[in-house]
Write a protein that holds these residues in place. Sequence first.
Motif, PDB file in Angstrom:
ATOM      1  N   GLY A  91     -34.869 -42.737 -41.094  1.00 39.40           N
ATOM      2  CA  GLY A  91     -34.172 -41.719 -41.869  1.00 39.40           C
ATOM      3  C   GLY A  91     -33.221 -42.267 -42.912  1.00 39.40           C
ATOM      4  N   ALA A  94     -34.932 -43.380 -46.100  1.00 42.04           N
ATOM      5  CA  ALA A  94     -35.437 -42.188 -46.794  1.00 42.04           C
ATOM      6  C   ALA A  94     -34.283 -41.444 -47.474  1.00 42.04           C
ATOM      7  N   ALA A  95     -33.164 -41.334 -46.772  1.00 40.39           N
ATOM      8  CA  ALA A  95     -32.006 -40.665 -47.372  1.00 40.39           C
ATOM      9  C   ALA A  95     -31.539 -41.413 -48.602  1.00 40.39           C
ATOM     10  N   VAL A 157     -31.801 -37.496 -42.224  1.00 37.28           N
ATOM     11  CA  VAL A 157     -31.933 -37.552 -43.683  1.00 37.28           C
ATOM     12  C   VAL A 157     -30.965 -36.567 -44.341  1.00 37.28           C
ATOM     13  N   THR A 161     -27.951 -38.071 -46.698  1.00 36.01           N
ATOM     14  CA  THR A 161     -28.121 -38.025 -48.155  1.00 36.01           C
ATOM     15  C   THR A 161     -26.794 -37.794 -48.896  1.00 36.01           C
TER      16      THR A 161
ATOM     17  N   LEU B  27     -39.079 -44.003 -48.780  1.00 40.08           N
ATOM     18  CA  LEU B  27     -39.268 -42.625 -48.339  1.00 40.08           C
ATOM     19  C   LEU B  27     -40.552 -42.487 -47.521  1.00 40.08           C
TER      20      LEU B  27
END
Lengths: 283, 299
Positions: A91, A94-95, A157, A161, B27
């Motif tokens: 995560g 991805a964040a 995430v 973010t 991602l």
Amino acid sequence: MTVPTLRSGGWRRPYAWIVWGGVAFFLVNLAALILSVVVDSFAVSWFGTWLPSAFTTRWYADAWQEFGLSDVLQVTLLVALAVVGLALLLGVPAAYALARRDFAGKRLVTLLLLLPVLLPPITYGIPLATVLYKFQLAGTMSGVIAANLVPALPFVVLVMTPFIEQIDTNVESAARMCGARTRQVFTRVLVPLLVPGILAAGILVLVRTVAMFELTFLVSGPDSQTLIVALYSAAFTPGIRAAQAIDAMAVVYTLLSSALLVLALMFVNPTQIVAQVKEVAPE
Amino acid sequence: MAAEGAARLGMRHRLAERGIDRVLLLLVPAVLVVAALFLYPMLYGVGLSLQPRAGGGPFANYLAFFRDSYQSGTIWKTMRLALPAALINVGASVPIAYRLRGRFRGRRLLTAILVLPVTLGTVLVADGLLRYLGPKGWFNRVLLDLHLVDEPVRLIYNYWGVLFSLLITGFPFAFLLVLSYMSGIDPTLERAAATLGAGPWRRVRHVTLPLLAPGLATTFILAFVLAFSVFPSANLVGEPANETRVMAIAAYQAAFEKYDYSMASTIAVLMGVAELLVVALVLVWRGRFYTGTTGGKGS
């Protein structure tokens, strides 16, 4: 101090009393509710009187042995830690990508990550359980971990973010100017800056996974039950186990999860979980 | 060779301008996992729901669900629990959070006490409700001794037990979110209003509430989602055969008691649709509010 002029007289107005009265009513009833479970878990037997006639601690010993509580706790901890580890590992990068880049299809990715948080777990839990049964993963630890990852990963995430957006990009540029490679930027610059956020997200996922009933219930087998599922199964089939033993187990569960929550509150300001609130500087 | 290299570099630059570069690779694992564990099962479930066990065309399950009032009634029964629970939780959070905004002694402790019920777990709450509100429980004893009622009030094994359970487990979440949004509102705005002569009620009505409204909508959505998936408490303190037979119970029974995974997927899909409809309505309503830079707006 912030707004003394606005607050003065607040105690004298009837409105304030109504609010505090409501809060007190809620808390008193809640305390009595919890107390009645605790009292029953120590009672020899309790029918139709204000208090039980005699007290004992044997239900806790019973619960520990009969339910195989040590095994269940071990599974719970293992599942929760594995979910936290995997969710953070997948995560946080991805964040980072979501916080730093604007690309075509970003809204689609965000929607994909938002849906598991928005849909009730039963909705995707039943098809997920069907799929896991098909791949013979249902009833195993890996199945339970996989199912719990579905809400946990998007949660990490979504929490991380805004946290990453706060970090000045210049810090990264400076590190690159000094010759750091991507890996080094991550391990030496970003991760140390992100530790508070990572801790917060990790502990929240831990609390949520321990409390996640539906998904674990749908995909777990006898050897992969977490505490809350074992507790529900015991409570839903009354008569097999003594009510007091179930209460004792519920108390153990509550102690475990409130310990986790207190731990979480030590690292996270509760009002900053959803929004990155800028504290108003005291004037 | 050199030209090809330059062309590739150019391509990379052009992609980078659109925000596509190697950072996006970070991602990929997360999206793959969500796709495999969420998107694929969801689509598989939708597909399964269109292949009824008994045959009769792709929509036979959906028709069967809506024709059988015992099944379709679950939608209304779920809404009847989830909507009031979410409304009360959000509504009660607002005045309490309003009292708790700003700083004063004991604020952190009070916040912690109000949030702690999150850890109780549905089973303890259910057990506690059965004991505390039961006919011989403390609550009814107090009412009887005060001669407020002549016979014990029936509050468990029906609608009310489940609603109470949803209120206890859902309130801390709603409160935490509302408090967070409330703290995000710049207190100087309220002071400005006070300077301009607005009384307390007008400050709340015309300054705080409009700024808070989008955050309240978000909170309502999350509280509703939480209440909508009511399952354990509907079984334990409710009347799962009748009054509190919510959609989750119907879906569970189809899957694990009748082993009709196709019907179970149908109910799961309908459950998602019904919930997302409410969420979409609230989002449309939320879109009509001010969502500028002053806090309290939610993401």
